[in-house]
Design an enzyme around this catalytic site. Structure first.
Site, short mmCIF file in Angstrom:
data_model
loop_
_atom_site.label_atom_id
_atom_site.label_comp_id
_atom_site.label_asym_id
_atom_site.label_seq_id
_atom_site.Cartn_x
_atom_site.Cartn_y
_atom_site.Cartn_z
N ASP A 21 0.84 -1.20 0.00
CA ASP A 21 0.00 0.00 0.00
C ASP A 21 0.88 1.26 0.00
OD1 ASP A 21 -2.16 1.73 0.27
OD2 ASP A 21 -2.45 1.31 2.40
N LYS A 23 0.74 3.58 -2.61
CA LYS A 23 0.02 4.65 -3.29
C LYS A 23 0.91 5.40 -4.29
CE LYS A 23 -2.92 5.34 0.76
NZ LYS A 23 -2.22 4.42 1.67
N ASP A 26 3.20 9.16 -9.93
CA ASP A 26 4.31 9.80 -10.64
C ASP A 26 4.02 9.68 -12.14
OD1 ASP A 26 6.93 10.83 -11.31
OD2 ASP A 26 7.64 10.04 -9.40
N PRO A 28 4.08 8.08 -15.95
CA PRO A 28 3.84 6.67 -16.31
C PRO A 28 5.08 5.78 -16.27
CG PRO A 28 2.55 8.09 -17.74
CD PRO A 28 3.43 9.00 -16.91
N ASN A 29 6.20 6.22 -16.80
CA ASN A 29 7.40 5.38 -16.83
C ASN A 29 7.87 5.04 -15.41
OD1 ASN A 29 9.77 4.15 -18.27
ND2 ASN A 29 10.81 5.66 -16.98
N THR A 85 -9.84 8.77 2.51
CA THR A 85 -10.93 8.83 3.47
C THR A 85 -10.72 9.90 4.55
OG1 THR A 85 -9.92 6.98 4.66
CG2 THR A 85 -11.73 6.45 3.16
N ARG A 146 -14.18 1.78 10.97
CA ARG A 146 -14.14 2.06 12.40
C ARG A 146 -15.30 1.35 13.09
NH1 ARG A 146 -9.75 3.33 11.11
NH2 ARG A 146 -8.65 5.26 11.56
N GLY A 175 -6.75 -0.41 10.45
CA GLY A 175 -5.44 -0.16 11.03
C GLY A 175 -5.52 0.12 12.51
N ARG A 176 -5.61 1.38 12.85
CA ARG A 176 -5.48 1.82 14.24
C ARG A 176 -6.44 1.19 15.24
NH1 ARG A 176 -5.09 7.96 12.53
NH2 ARG A 176 -6.09 7.01 10.74
#
Length: 194
Positions: A21, A23, A26, A28-29, A85, A146, A175-176
């Protein structure tokens, strides 16, 4: 990031499916090279930002398939982040995105679908619409989960696990509520019941 590729390799070697994850966002190359590297780590799924555009997303999808073919393996799932989110509609207006988070997520999801990606990261609040517009086979990976007993933190568009599943989410990202709990195993068990 603090542990690097060695940790990913260890989880994969132990038989776990890894969602890398990071993300990516940038040109494409550069994204194609990042996705190729992710494939060589044998990750199960990775993601890019949909706001990088169609060419970037196509490059990611093509790189995943091409690198997998070279390795004789299955390509990782490549999904696109729509709207974080942690962003509300007012945040989108400040950064120049027109419309609501629901509209923006749906637009970005359709762009990801057209680029050949496997799905998107979106709030579960947008999952039902995305499934209607992009198809039930298009994955919705939903963060901002949550349970009722947890804090929202910096998340602005949250739902409970049950609400996410009812909306059509394919995978829930939690996660948290677990990682910051005094007893993570107990928190995970409690989460499954919410």
């Amino acid at each position: 990031m603090s542990e690097g590729p060695a940790l990913v390799e260890r989880f994969v070697a132990d038989g776990h499916r890894v969602f890398l994850d990071l993300k990516f966002h940038d040109i494409p190359n550069t994204i194609a090279q990042a996705v190729r590297a992710a494939k060589r780590l044998r990750v199960w799924m990775t993601n890019v930002h949909a706001s990088g555009g169609g060419d970037m997303m196509r490059a990611a999808a093509e790189a995943a398939r091409d690198e997998a073919a070279k390795c004789g393996q299955t390509a990782p799932l490549v999904i696109a982040v729509t709207v974080l989110t942690s962003l509300a509609d007012s945040d989108l207006a400040r950064i120049g995105m027109a419309g609501t988070s629901d509209d923006a997520a749906a637009r970005l999801a359709m762009a990801a679908r057209e680029a050949g990606l496997d799905g998107v990261v979106c709030s579960a609040r947008e999952a039902a619409r995305i499934k209607r517009e992009a198809g039930n086979d298009f994955l919705c990976v939903t963060p901002g989960i949550r349970p009722p007993w947890s804090q929202a933190g910096d998340q602005k568009r949250t739902v409970t696990p049950a609400e996410a599943l009812a909306a059509g989410a394919d995978y829930l990202v939690v996660g948290r509520p677990i990682t910051r709990a005094d007893d993570p195993a107990d928190a995970a068990r409690r989460l499954l019941g919410s």
